[in-house]
Write a protein that holds these residues in place. Structure first.
Motif, mmCIF file in Angstrom:
data_model
loop_
_atom_site.group_PDB
_atom_site.id
_atom_site.type_symbol
_atom_site.label_atom_id
_atom_site.label_comp_id
_atom_site.label_asym_id
_atom_site.label_seq_id
_atom_site.Cartn_x
_atom_site.Cartn_y
_atom_site.Cartn_z
ATOM 1 N N ILE A 175 0.862 -1.187 0.000
ATOM 2 C CA ILE A 175 0.000 0.000 0.000
ATOM 3 C C ILE A 175 0.897 1.235 0.000
ATOM 4 C CG2 ILE A 175 -1.905 1.177 1.132
ATOM 5 C CD1 ILE A 175 -2.543 -1.677 0.193
ATOM 6 N N ASP A 176 0.639 2.150 -0.903
ATOM 7 C CA ASP A 176 1.462 3.340 -1.057
ATOM 8 C C ASP A 176 1.540 4.142 0.243
ATOM 9 O OD1 ASP A 176 2.824 5.372 -2.842
ATOM 10 O OD2 ASP A 176 1.153 6.564 -2.087
ATOM 11 N N ARG A 177 2.767 4.490 0.659
ATOM 12 C CA ARG A 177 2.966 5.218 1.917
ATOM 13 C C ARG A 177 2.315 6.601 1.886
ATOM 14 N NH1 ARG A 177 9.003 5.770 3.553
ATOM 15 N NH2 ARG A 177 9.025 6.961 1.599
ATOM 16 N N THR A 178 2.423 7.292 0.762
ATOM 17 C CA THR A 178 1.815 8.623 0.663
ATOM 18 C C THR A 178 0.305 8.544 0.861
ATOM 19 O OG1 THR A 178 3.554 9.376 -0.849
ATOM 20 C CG2 THR A 178 1.503 10.634 -0.822
ATOM 21 N N TYR A 179 -0.315 7.513 0.308
ATOM 22 C CA TYR A 179 -1.754 7.307 0.483
ATOM 23 C C TYR A 179 -2.089 7.095 1.959
ATOM 24 C CZ TYR A 179 -6.197 4.742 0.429
ATOM 25 O OH TYR A 179 -7.478 4.307 0.683
ATOM 26 N N LEU A 180 -1.284 6.289 2.658
ATOM 27 C CA LEU A 180 -1.525 6.023 4.071
ATOM 28 C C LEU A 180 -1.346 7.287 4.902
ATOM 29 C CD1 LEU A 180 0.333 2.596 4.395
ATOM 30 C CD2 LEU A 180 -2.148 2.969 4.421
ATOM 31 N N ILE A 181 -0.339 8.085 4.570
ATOM 32 C CA ILE A 181 -0.122 9.344 5.286
ATOM 33 C C ILE A 181 -1.325 10.265 5.094
ATOM 34 C CG2 ILE A 181 1.278 11.450 5.332
ATOM 35 C CD1 ILE A 181 3.711 9.681 4.664
ATOM 36 N N GLY A 182 -1.884 10.255 3.875
ATOM 37 C CA GLY A 182 -3.080 11.056 3.613
ATOM 38 C C GLY A 182 -4.261 10.631 4.472
ATOM 39 N N LEU A 183 -4.431 9.325 4.634
ATOM 40 C CA LEU A 183 -5.511 8.825 5.488
ATOM 41 C C LEU A 183 -5.306 9.249 6.938
ATOM 42 C CD1 LEU A 183 -6.031 5.167 4.176
ATOM 43 C CD2 LEU A 183 -7.418 7.181 3.688
ATOM 44 N N GLU A 184 -4.061 9.218 7.385
ATOM 45 C CA GLU A 184 -3.761 9.639 8.761
ATOM 46 C C GLU A 184 -4.123 11.112 8.954
ATOM 47 O OE1 GLU A 184 0.046 6.569 8.929
ATOM 48 O OE2 GLU A 184 0.370 8.740 9.060
ATOM 49 N N LEU A 185 -3.690 11.949 8.027
ATOM 50 C CA LEU A 185 -3.964 13.378 8.143
ATOM 51 C C LEU A 185 -5.461 13.656 8.117
ATOM 52 C CD1 LEU A 185 -1.149 14.778 5.805
ATOM 53 C CD2 LEU A 185 -1.241 14.882 8.295
ATOM 54 N N ASP A 186 -6.197 12.891 7.315
ATOM 55 C CA ASP A 186 -7.647 13.058 7.250
ATOM 56 C C ASP A 186 -8.325 12.640 8.549
ATOM 57 O OD1 ASP A 186 -7.494 13.995 4.668
ATOM 58 O OD2 ASP A 186 -7.990 12.078 3.731
ATOM 59 N N SER A 187 -7.704 11.699 9.275
ATOM 60 C CA SER A 187 -8.303 11.182 10.505
ATOM 61 C C SER A 187 -8.075 12.092 11.706
ATOM 62 C CB SER A 187 -7.731 9.790 10.823
ATOM 63 O OG SER A 187 -8.020 8.862 9.798
ATOM 64 N N VAL A 188 -7.012 12.886 11.677
ATOM 65 C CA VAL A 188 -6.652 13.708 12.837
ATOM 66 C C VAL A 188 -7.775 14.650 13.270
ATOM 67 C CG1 VAL A 188 -5.107 15.522 13.678
ATOM 68 C CG2 VAL A 188 -4.173 13.538 12.496
ATOM 69 N N PRO A 189 -8.395 15.441 12.369
ATOM 70 C CA PRO A 189 -9.450 16.370 12.817
ATOM 71 C C PRO A 189 -10.606 15.672 13.522
ATOM 72 C CG PRO A 189 -8.745 16.911 10.587
ATOM 73 C CD PRO A 189 -8.131 15.587 10.913
ATOM 74 N N THR A 190 -10.988 14.475 13.054
ATOM 75 C CA THR A 190 -12.090 13.750 13.687
ATOM 76 C C THR A 190 -11.726 13.344 15.109
ATOM 77 O OG1 THR A 190 -12.826 12.888 11.553
ATOM 78 C CG2 THR A 190 -13.602 11.737 13.519
ATOM 79 N N VAL A 191 -10.511 12.842 15.299
ATOM 80 C CA VAL A 191 -10.065 12.440 16.634
ATOM 81 C C VAL A 191 -9.962 13.654 17.550
ATOM 82 C CG1 VAL A 191 -8.154 11.433 17.946
ATOM 83 C CG2 VAL A 191 -8.862 10.401 15.773
ATOM 84 N N VAL A 192 -9.415 14.752 17.039
ATOM 85 C CA VAL A 192 -9.290 15.981 17.838
ATOM 86 C C VAL A 192 -10.665 16.474 18.277
ATOM 87 C CG1 VAL A 192 -8.618 18.414 17.758
ATOM 88 C CG2 VAL A 192 -7.093 16.681 16.814
#
Length: 326
Positions: A175-192
């Motif tokens: 799985i492409d690392r850049t894609y995974l990093i994008g998913l992480e960044l998208d998840s941060v606001p919801t968790v915050v």
């Protein structure tokens, strides 16, 4: 733009708070490594990091764009966190938001979360591949659809060959690392957002005791401590607790019920919290020194400096027990 390759998923400024060094460049902490069962002291810059962990591959962007951007945010959070620790409060909305942002990033942008998301995508991809080869028509339809979307698929591989290849399972899905990093960044606001909905209390350790931290320090659990079987706690789920050590003498507790802004913990409560933090660690525990205490299977209130010896004794006893059973 920077040439940094050692990317910290645990911010260095956070880890420095668990060091007593006057010179920040020489900040060291006590480390216990759960994989090797060894303890040592090391510089903060050497821990909580992985090589190129946040490196991206996007046209028009520097590979360290995400790492550099987070470094700027962390430089703004650092002085606010110091004030939060000094006052044992959130002096302003900016202080509160900064700590929530710090927790949200560490809860999501770490090796455990990435591995979990990557494993999920691999399982989905495997499932889709096996569905595709259930019959020839479905296989040829999927190949035609993929080619129409620009996928460079060879035309000299038969359905039978592909079916045999997939059924053997002798392949790896990356799985492409850049894609995974994008998913992480998208998840941060919801968790915050979910963290900010909680009521937060500052827990102070009594003299002579300290909190420790780890390489995954935002601990999410069921508030009553009961096992829910297949049901995992979530940051927005009622009945859950979040604990987060922010200094050797101070930790945060987040609940969805009203609680006092400050608590004075006893020695037993500090050891209980340290044990929860240790269980949440991916690999390493960090502390000011080896005097912190956790509970182990064979001994309550085990000091961090004694963990190598205690765990070695436990492992030896387990081997002897199994030998008697045999």
């Amino acid at each position: 733009m920077s040439d940094t390759v050692n990317h910290h998923f645990i911010p260095q400024f956070y880890l420095r708070g668990f060091s007593d060094a006057v010179d920040r460049r020489k900040s060291q902490v006590f480390v216990f490594d759960q994989s090797t069962k060894k303890s040592f002291r090391t510089l903060v810059r050497n821990i909580g990091a992985r090589r190129n962990f946040f490196r991206i591959d996007v046209e028009g962007f520097d590979p360290n764009h995400v790492e550099d951007g987070m470094a700027e945010i962390e430089s703004e959070i650092a002085p606010l966190l110091e004030e939060v620790i000094a006052t044992k409060s959130f002096p302003s909305e900016a202080h509160f938001s900064s700590v929530m942002m710090l927790m949200g990033n560490m809860a999501v942008r770490n090796p455990r979360f990435r591995s979990m998301i990557e494993d999920l995508h691999v399982k989905v991809a495997n499932g889709m591949m096996r569905m595709t080869i259930r019959d020839k028509d479905r296989y040829h339809d999927s190949i035609r659809d993929a080619r129409e979307k620009g996928a460079p698929i060879r035309d000299d591989i038969s359905y039978e060959d592909m079916k045999e290849f997939i059924e053997r399972g002798e392949y790896n899905i990356a799985i492409d690392r850049t894609y995974l990093i994008g998913l992480e960044l998208d998840s941060v606001p919801t968790v915050v957002e979910q963290l900010a909905r909680r009521s937060w209390s500052f827990a102070s350790a009594p003299p002579g005791t300290t909190f420790m931290t780890c390489d995954d320090p935002v601990v999410l659990a069921w508030a009553d401590g009961q096992d829910r079987g297949p049901y995992s706690p979530g940051f927005g789920v009622p009945g859950t607790i979040v604990i987060f050590p922010i200094a050797p003498e101070l930790a945060l507790i987040g609940l969805f019920v009203k609680q006092p802004p400050n608590r004075n913990f006893g020695c037993d409560q500090v050891a209980d919290m340290n044990t929860s933090i240790a269980k949440n660690a991916t690999k390493q525990l960090y502390a000011r020194d080896g005097e912190f205490q956790i509970h182990t299977r064979s001994a309550l209130y085990t000091s961090g400096k004694d963990l190598p010896t205690v765990l070695a004794q436990q492992a030896k006893a387990k081997v002897q027990w199994h030998g008697k059973e045999a």
